[in-house]
Design an enzyme around this catalytic site. Structure first.
Site, PDB file in Angstrom:
ATOM      1  N   ASP A  14      36.694  37.268  39.724  1.00  0.00           N
ATOM      2  CA  ASP A  14      37.931  36.458  39.702  1.00  0.00           C
ATOM      3  C   ASP A  14      38.403  35.980  41.077  1.00  0.00           C
ATOM      4  OD1 ASP A  14      37.623  37.292  37.114  1.00  0.00           O
ATOM      5  OD2 ASP A  14      39.661  38.008  36.849  1.00  0.00           O
ATOM      6  N   ASP A  56      38.838  34.432  35.220  1.00  0.00           N
ATOM      7  CA  ASP A  56      39.905  34.463  34.247  1.00  0.00           C
ATOM      8  C   ASP A  56      40.038  33.021  33.751  1.00  0.00           C
ATOM      9  OD1 ASP A  56      41.532  36.557  33.319  1.00  0.00           O
ATOM     10  OD2 ASP A  56      43.224  35.994  34.590  1.00  0.00           O
ATOM     11  N   HIS A  58      42.066  31.300  30.960  1.00  0.00           N
ATOM     12  CA  HIS A  58      43.042  31.440  29.881  1.00  0.00           C
ATOM     13  C   HIS A  58      43.397  30.105  29.230  1.00  0.00           C
ATOM     14  CE1 HIS A  58      43.746  35.560  31.003  1.00  0.00           C
ATOM     15  NE2 HIS A  58      44.385  35.299  32.117  1.00  0.00           N
ATOM     16  N   SER A  64      49.100  36.996  27.737  1.00  0.00           N
ATOM     17  CA  SER A  64      49.482  37.727  28.950  1.00  0.00           C
ATOM     18  C   SER A  64      50.535  36.988  29.764  1.00  0.00           C
ATOM     19  CB  SER A  64      48.249  37.990  29.831  1.00  0.00           C
ATOM     20  OG  SER A  64      47.872  36.830  30.553  1.00  0.00           O
ATOM     21  N   HIS A  75      48.735  31.759  34.674  1.00  0.00           N
ATOM     22  CA  HIS A  75      47.757  31.689  35.774  1.00  0.00           C
ATOM     23  C   HIS A  75      46.375  31.401  35.193  1.00  0.00           C
ATOM     24  CE1 HIS A  75      47.524  35.779  34.231  1.00  0.00           C
ATOM     25  NE2 HIS A  75      46.244  35.737  34.562  1.00  0.00           N
ATOM     26  N   LYS A 100      36.242  34.763  30.949  1.00  0.00           N
ATOM     27  CA  LYS A 100      36.807  35.843  30.121  1.00  0.00           C
ATOM     28  C   LYS A 100      38.283  35.572  29.827  1.00  0.00           C
ATOM     29  CE  LYS A 100      37.906  38.601  34.149  1.00  0.00           C
ATOM     30  NZ  LYS A 100      39.360  38.365  34.126  1.00  0.00           N
ATOM     31  N   GLU A 107      43.998  39.984  25.602  1.00  0.00           N
ATOM     32  CA  GLU A 107      43.839  40.157  27.046  1.00  0.00           C
ATOM     33  C   GLU A 107      42.460  40.746  27.285  1.00  0.00           C
ATOM     34  OE1 GLU A 107      43.989  39.249  29.830  1.00  0.00           O
ATOM     35  OE2 GLU A 107      45.793  40.014  30.807  1.00  0.00           O
ATOM     36  N   ALA A 135      41.475  41.560  40.828  1.00  0.00           N
ATOM     37  CA  ALA A 135      42.236  42.410  41.721  1.00  0.00           C
ATOM     38  C   ALA A 135      41.793  43.859  41.494  1.00  0.00           C
ATOM     39  CB  ALA A 135      43.734  42.269  41.448  1.00  0.00           C
ATOM     40  N   CYS A 139      41.282  43.602  37.173  1.00  0.00           N
ATOM     41  CA  CYS A 139      39.976  43.154  36.703  1.00  0.00           C
ATOM     42  C   CYS A 139      38.814  43.856  37.382  1.00  0.00           C
ATOM     43  CB  CYS A 139      39.888  41.637  36.803  1.00  0.00           C
ATOM     44  SG  CYS A 139      40.964  40.863  35.563  1.00  0.00           S
TER      45      CYS A 139
HETATM   46  C1  VGL Z   1      43.931  39.716  36.696  1.00  0.00           C
HETATM   47  C2  VGL Z   1      46.153  40.028  36.174  1.00  0.00           C
HETATM   48  C3  VGL Z   1      46.065  39.093  35.161  1.00  0.00           C
HETATM   49  C4  VGL Z   1      42.766  40.050  37.584  1.00  0.00           C
HETATM   50  C5  VGL Z   1      43.824  38.793  35.679  1.00  0.00           C
HETATM   51  O1  VGL Z   1      41.851  39.209  37.726  1.00  0.00           O
HETATM   52  O2  VGL Z   1      42.765  41.158  38.164  1.00  0.00           O
HETATM   53  N1  VGL Z   1      45.093  40.327  36.932  1.00  0.00           N
HETATM   54  N2  VGL Z   1      44.895  38.487  34.925  1.00  0.00           N
HETATM   55 ZN    ZN Z   2      44.760  36.795  33.622  1.00  0.00          ZN
END
Ligand code: VGL
Ligand code: ZN
Length: 192
Positions: A14, A56, A58, A64, A75, A100, A107, A135, A139
């Site tokens: 990500d 990510d 979405h 989420s 995001h 994903k 989620e 992060a 993830c």
């Molecule tokens: C993530 C919060 C929401 C990540 C993804 O990639 O860590 N964190 N969506």
């Molecule tokens: Zn996300």
């Protein structure tokens, strides 16, 4: 020292605009992982080893997101600037992209959740995963846990990850959990 083998793969988690400073869900210091990941990419590319990049991805009404009752600002909406990989990230030729969290009602923090990542890795004979990106406490954590459950050896690139730290201590708890489950912690200098 760790020597890279034919059964190794690099997993970039990500590394997307929305998780970098200026993005919708900026991870503190998220931009600092990019040059370090570029160095890892070079090492893998030099040996023609596979590189995977999760993202990510979405839908605009993802569960989420706060307007839907979720914990996060909207995001990484598929097809938007925020969902693009960081422009400074030097993705190698042949990078395998894994999208994903594409379903509105589900989620998926892990790159393995609802994707074909495990099948791709097994098909390609991969046994060891080198994992970095964003992060640490979401993830990266969940991708590493699933990788270990699926029987891969995991090397966590601790110089190329950053945490959200929504609650103080989240980063440390995530690191402790990954270590407890069997991840090895390495930095670029550990690669032969
Ligand atoms: C993530 C919060 C929401 C990540 C993804 O990639 O860590 N964190 N969506
Ligand atoms: Zn996300």
């Amino acid at each position: 020292m760790i020597e890279l083998h034919a059964t190794d793969a690099l997993i970039l988690v990500d590394v997307q605009n929305d998780f970098l400073p200026g993005g919708a869900l900026a991870v503190p210091g998220g931009d600092q992982v990019v040059p370090v990941l570029n160095a890892y990419i070079e090492r893998f590319a030099a040996k023609a080893l596979p590189v995977f990049a999760t993202r990510d991805w979405h839908p605009p009404n993802h569960c989420s997101f706060r307007p839907q009752g979720g914990p996060w600002p909207p995001h990484c909406i598929a097809g938007t600037w925020g969902a693009e990989f960081a422009p400074e990230l030097k993705l190698p030729e042949g990078v395998q992209i894994v999208s994903k969290a594409t379903e509105p009602e589900r989620e998926a923090y892990s790159g393995f959740d609802g994707t074909d990542l495990k099948d791709l890795l097994k098909q390609q004979g991969i046994k060891r995963l080198f994992v970095g990106g964003l992060a640490t406490d979401y993830c990266v954590l969940n991708t590493v846990k699933d990788a270990l459950k699926s029987g891969f050896a995991v090397f966590l690139l601790i110089d190329a990850i950053r945490a959200v730290n929504a609650h103080p201590g989240d980063e440390q708890r995530a690191l402790d959990e990954m270590r407890r489950q069997g991840a090895h912690f390495i930095t670029l200098s550990d690669l032969a």
